[in-house]
Design a protein around this motif. Structure first.
Motif, mmCIF file in Angstrom:
data_model
loop_
_atom_site.group_PDB
_atom_site.id
_atom_site.type_symbol
_atom_site.label_atom_id
_atom_site.label_comp_id
_atom_site.label_asym_id
_atom_site.label_seq_id
_atom_site.Cartn_x
_atom_site.Cartn_y
_atom_site.Cartn_z
ATOM 1 N N ILE A 189 0.888 -1.158 0.000
ATOM 2 C CA ILE A 189 0.000 0.000 0.000
ATOM 3 C C ILE A 189 0.921 1.201 0.000
ATOM 4 O O ILE A 189 1.785 1.331 0.873
ATOM 5 N N ILE A 190 0.770 2.070 -1.004
ATOM 6 C CA ILE A 190 1.707 3.174 -1.204
ATOM 7 C C ILE A 190 1.008 4.505 -0.933
ATOM 8 O O ILE A 190 -0.054 4.778 -1.474
ATOM 9 N N PHE A 191 1.640 5.309 -0.092
ATOM 10 C CA PHE A 191 1.133 6.632 0.260
ATOM 11 C C PHE A 191 1.928 7.701 -0.470
ATOM 12 O O PHE A 191 3.161 7.682 -0.431
ATOM 13 N N ASP A 192 1.245 8.649 -1.089
ATOM 14 C CA ASP A 192 1.908 9.855 -1.557
ATOM 15 C C ASP A 192 2.184 10.714 -0.321
ATOM 16 O O ASP A 192 1.373 10.754 0.611
ATOM 17 N N PRO A 214 8.997 10.866 2.672
ATOM 18 C CA PRO A 214 8.864 9.414 2.805
ATOM 19 C C PRO A 214 9.599 8.832 4.011
ATOM 20 O O PRO A 214 9.063 7.961 4.709
ATOM 21 N N ALA A 215 10.803 9.291 4.284
ATOM 22 C CA ALA A 215 11.586 8.728 5.387
ATOM 23 C C ALA A 215 10.899 8.972 6.726
ATOM 24 O O ALA A 215 10.802 8.064 7.561
ATOM 25 N N ALA A 216 10.408 10.177 6.939
ATOM 26 C CA ALA A 216 9.752 10.501 8.208
ATOM 27 C C ALA A 216 8.450 9.726 8.368
ATOM 28 O O ALA A 216 8.149 9.220 9.459
ATOM 29 N N LEU A 217 7.679 9.609 7.296
ATOM 30 C CA LEU A 217 6.412 8.896 7.397
ATOM 31 C C LEU A 217 6.646 7.402 7.593
ATOM 32 O O LEU A 217 5.938 6.747 8.365
ATOM 33 N N ASP A 248 14.982 6.549 1.337
ATOM 34 C CA ASP A 248 15.782 7.607 0.743
ATOM 35 C C ASP A 248 14.874 8.827 0.587
ATOM 36 O O ASP A 248 13.740 8.818 1.072
ATOM 37 N N ALA A 249 15.345 9.858 -0.048
ATOM 38 C CA ALA A 249 14.588 11.106 -0.135
ATOM 39 C C ALA A 249 13.296 10.969 -0.930
ATOM 40 O O ALA A 249 12.368 11.765 -0.750
ATOM 41 N N ASP A 250 13.206 9.962 -1.795
ATOM 42 C CA ASP A 250 12.046 9.839 -2.670
ATOM 43 C C ASP A 250 11.130 8.660 -2.358
ATOM 44 O O ASP A 250 9.970 8.649 -2.790
ATOM 45 N N PHE A 251 11.614 7.658 -1.639
ATOM 46 C CA PHE A 251 10.819 6.450 -1.445
ATOM 47 C C PHE A 251 11.286 5.720 -0.191
ATOM 48 O O PHE A 251 12.485 5.650 0.082
ATOM 49 N N ALA A 252 10.328 5.188 0.559
ATOM 50 C CA ALA A 252 10.662 4.421 1.762
ATOM 51 C C ALA A 252 9.638 3.303 1.927
ATOM 52 O O ALA A 252 8.496 3.417 1.475
ATOM 53 N N THR A 253 10.061 2.214 2.577
ATOM 54 C CA THR A 253 9.167 1.084 2.797
ATOM 55 C C THR A 253 9.251 0.607 4.242
ATOM 56 O O THR A 253 10.276 0.750 4.896
ATOM 57 N N VAL A 254 8.146 0.024 4.697
ATOM 58 C CA VAL A 254 8.060 -0.583 6.022
ATOM 59 C C VAL A 254 7.579 -2.015 5.837
ATOM 60 O O VAL A 254 6.539 -2.262 5.226
ATOM 61 N N ASP A 255 8.336 -2.953 6.369
ATOM 62 C CA ASP A 255 7.978 -4.367 6.344
ATOM 63 C C ASP A 255 7.692 -4.841 7.751
ATOM 64 O O ASP A 255 8.081 -4.209 8.724
ATOM 65 N N LEU A 313 4.104 -1.457 3.619
ATOM 66 C CA LEU A 313 3.678 -0.069 3.468
ATOM 67 C C LEU A 313 4.803 0.674 2.778
ATOM 68 O O LEU A 313 5.975 0.461 3.097
ATOM 69 N N ALA A 314 4.451 1.522 1.817
ATOM 70 C CA ALA A 314 5.462 2.273 1.082
ATOM 71 C C ALA A 314 5.034 3.733 0.995
ATOM 72 O O ALA A 314 3.845 4.052 1.044
ATOM 73 N N PHE A 315 6.026 4.609 0.853
ATOM 74 C CA PHE A 315 5.787 6.048 0.880
ATOM 75 C C PHE A 315 6.609 6.689 -0.226
ATOM 76 O O PHE A 315 7.829 6.498 -0.282
ATOM 77 N N GLN A 316 5.925 7.419 -1.125
ATOM 78 C CA GLN A 316 6.632 8.046 -2.236
ATOM 79 C C GLN A 316 6.458 9.551 -2.184
ATOM 80 O O GLN A 316 5.376 10.053 -1.930
ATOM 81 N N ARG A 317 7.584 10.243 -2.401
ATOM 82 C CA ARG A 317 7.573 11.706 -2.360
ATOM 83 C C ARG A 317 6.880 12.262 -3.588
ATOM 84 O O ARG A 317 7.094 11.812 -4.711
#
Length: 115
Positions: free
Chosen positions: A7-10, A14-17, A33-40, A46-50
């Motif tokens: 599930i990817i959040f805009d 990304p790192a903080a979220l 990293d500055a543009d994308f982060a993941t949590v397993d 869960l993934a987060f994209q800038r």
């Protein structure tokens, strides 16, 4: 057959979220990293994209897109712990106490329910 892999959040950061959701769910940040982060560590990554100029959804607002429901042991304890991690606790709370709506540090709503 298909399965949900992420599930990817805009978001703006990304790192903080990812760090927030890792602490909130007991997961682990597996990439950041500055543009994308993941949590397993849960049933779904869960993934987060800038996104440049990102603005979080409002609550309450019919224009929200998607939200997570998290199962917790005790609503009051979880609300306090998540607020200490940076979650917001909006004034508007539907559900007559059956669940609590919170917002993550970028404004995405999520719900907690005992179960």
């Amino acid at each position: 057959m298909t399965t949900i892999s992420s599930i990817i959040f805009d978001c703006a950061d990304p790192a903080a979220l990812a760090a927030f959701y890792a602490r909130a769910t007991g997961g682990q940040v597996s990439h950041s990293d500055a543009d994308f982060a993941t949590v397993d560590g849960g049933p779904v990554q869960l993934a987060f994209q800038r996104v440049d100029g990102y603005r979080g959804p409002g609550w309450p607002d019919a224009a929200k897109h998607v939200h997570l429901d998290l199962r917790v042991e005790d609503l009051d304890t979880a609300r306090k712990e998540l607020a200490e991690l940076g979650a917001g606790v909006p004034d508007f709370q539907p559900g007559d106490g059956s669940w609590i709506v919170l917002t993550d540090p970028e404004g995405h709503p999520f719900c907690i329910a005992a179960g």
